[in-house]
Design an enzyme around this catalytic site. Structure first.
Site, short mmCIF file in Angstrom:
data_model
loop_
_atom_site.label_atom_id
_atom_site.label_comp_id
_atom_site.label_asym_id
_atom_site.label_seq_id
_atom_site.Cartn_x
_atom_site.Cartn_y
_atom_site.Cartn_z
N GLY A 51 5.43 -10.08 4.20
CA GLY A 51 6.28 -9.76 5.33
C GLY A 51 5.30 -10.59 6.47
O GLY A 51 4.18 -10.28 6.77
N LEU A 82 6.81 2.93 1.26
CA LEU A 82 7.74 1.93 1.26
C LEU A 82 8.73 2.14 2.15
O LEU A 82 9.37 3.19 2.40
CB LEU A 82 8.14 1.49 -0.16
CG LEU A 82 7.15 1.26 -1.27
CD1 LEU A 82 8.03 1.06 -2.59
CD2 LEU A 82 6.20 0.11 -0.79
N MET A 91 0.85 -1.13 0.12
CA MET A 91 0.02 0.09 -0.10
C MET A 91 0.86 1.08 0.07
O MET A 91 0.59 2.29 0.35
CB MET A 91 -0.87 0.02 1.15
CG MET A 91 -2.01 -1.22 1.15
SD MET A 91 -3.30 -1.04 2.05
CE MET A 91 -2.97 -0.69 3.60
N MET A 148 9.46 -2.44 11.18
CA MET A 148 9.01 -1.43 9.99
C MET A 148 7.70 -1.56 9.62
O MET A 148 7.11 -2.72 9.44
CB MET A 148 10.02 -1.56 9.22
CG MET A 148 11.44 -1.16 9.51
SD MET A 148 12.67 -1.09 8.19
CE MET A 148 14.09 -0.98 9.10
N HIS A 181 9.28 -3.73 2.83
CA HIS A 181 9.20 -3.98 1.39
C HIS A 181 10.11 -4.25 0.54
O HIS A 181 10.25 -4.94 -0.32
CB HIS A 181 8.50 -2.73 1.02
CG HIS A 181 7.44 -2.31 1.60
ND1 HIS A 181 7.09 -1.18 2.33
CD2 HIS A 181 5.92 -3.00 1.83
CE1 HIS A 181 5.90 -1.14 3.06
NE2 HIS A 181 5.17 -2.16 2.56
O1 PAF Z 1 -0.01 -5.53 3.89
C1 PAF Z 1 -0.63 -4.68 3.03
O2 PAF Z 1 0.05 -3.81 2.51
C2 PAF Z 1 -1.93 -4.77 2.46
O3 PAF Z 1 -2.78 -5.64 3.35
C3 PAF Z 1 -2.16 -5.63 1.07
C4 PAF Z 1 -1.44 -7.19 1.11
C5 PAF Z 1 -1.16 -4.95 0.01
C6 PAF Z 1 -3.47 -5.60 0.65
O4 PAF Z 1 -3.78 -4.45 0.37
#
Ligand code: PAF
Length: 278
Positions: free
Chosen positions: A146, A30, A27, A183, A34
């Site tokens: 993660g 970052l 989402m 994080m 990530h």
């Molecule tokens: O973990 C996340 O950032 C969100 O829940 C995901 C898996 C991208 C779904 O929107």
């Protein structure tokens, strides 16, 4: 790095690629956590796709959705710095052409009744909706997520069963700040002092791990809820569970793989973390 905002364009590009496809859904906002998923994907697959989409249907709290950090320019730079092959950056209309009101309901079962399933009604169904749509768009062979979102990983594993998918789910360890804070994009909403204070969550997890042979879990739970809450946290839960099934455990059971999970708010920001303790 190629950037696509439309599913059709993404799919046209991917149809000309050979080999395995690794997918890292995010989402945005970052951080190193990530990027470590991207690096893992790059090391195990031929082409890595990352998505950035702040999914409205998984926010049970509208304020939380409105406040979710948006750092798209910095995100694009970070993705390019680790040689991400493709960024998929859809709009809400692209992902939800029929709107976000009527969404599919998944039979998540037990996992949706405990921990964040209980405290955030509808959250995991929204995660399933968007992950399913993203998987249909990207059609990856491997999916990287993660372990910080421990329950989410189990829910997505369940989703893959429900949709009879053979995509390989690879869960990766939580990345931490030097002070132990897991994080998370949400950390951006904490003050500098808050980020220091928030390391107490990891301290509590480590303390429970090291005290498991000396105390029972109920005593540790009440002691540490009190500890956090007297340090400006508002704790939702500190729970012990079977790491494979998330069955809640009343006390330590070394015959099982155990995980301790915490959700607690600091400065109005809901933080979650977990630690496997054996
Ligand atoms: O973990 C996340 O950032 C969100 O829940 C995901 C898996 C991208 C779904 O929107």
């Amino acid at each position: 790095m190629y950037i696509f905002t439309k599913i059709a364009d993404l799919q046209q590009f991917l149809s000309s690629q050979l080999g395995s496809i690794g997918f890292v859904p995010t989402m945005g906002a970052l951080h190193i956590g990530h990027l470590s998923l991207i690096e893992k994907s790059k090391s195990e697959t031929n082409l890595t796709v990352c998505s950035i989409f702040v999914n409205p249907t998984q926010f049970n709290d509208k304020k939380d959705f409105d406040k979710y950090p948006n750092t798209i320019e910095a995100d694009i730079e970070k993705l390019a710095s680790v040689d991400t092959d493709v960024l998929f950056l859809p709009s809400v209309d692209e992902m939800y052409p029929n709107g976000t009101e009527k969404i599919k309901q998944y039979e998540i079962g037990y996992l949706d009744t405990v921990l964040d399933g209980k405290f955030r009604p509808g959250h995991f169904n929204g995660v399933c909706v968007v992950v399913h749509k993203l998987l249909d768009a990207v059609k990856p062979t491997h999916l990287f997520m993660g372990e910080k979102d421990f329950q989410q990983c189990l829910v997505v594993k369940r989703l893959l069963e429900i949709i009879k998918s053979d995509i390989q789910l690879i869960t990766c360890p939580t990345r931490r700040e030097p002070n132990g804070l897991a994080m998370s994009s949400r950390n951006e909403r904490l003050s500098k002092g808050g980020r220091e204070k928030a390391s107490a969550i990891h301290y509590v997890l480590k303390s429970i791990k090291s005290e498991q042979t000396k105390s029972n879990f109920a005593d540790l739970e009440s002691r540490f809820v009190q500890y956090l809450d007297s340090n400006s946290f508002e704790t939702e839960y500190i729970l012990l569970a079977d790491a494979n099934t998330l069955e809640l455990l009343l006390d330590f059971d070394p015959a099982k793989k155990m995980v301790v999970l915490i959700a607690s708010k600091l400065e109005g920001v809901r933080l979650i973390d977990n630690l496997r303790i054996n």
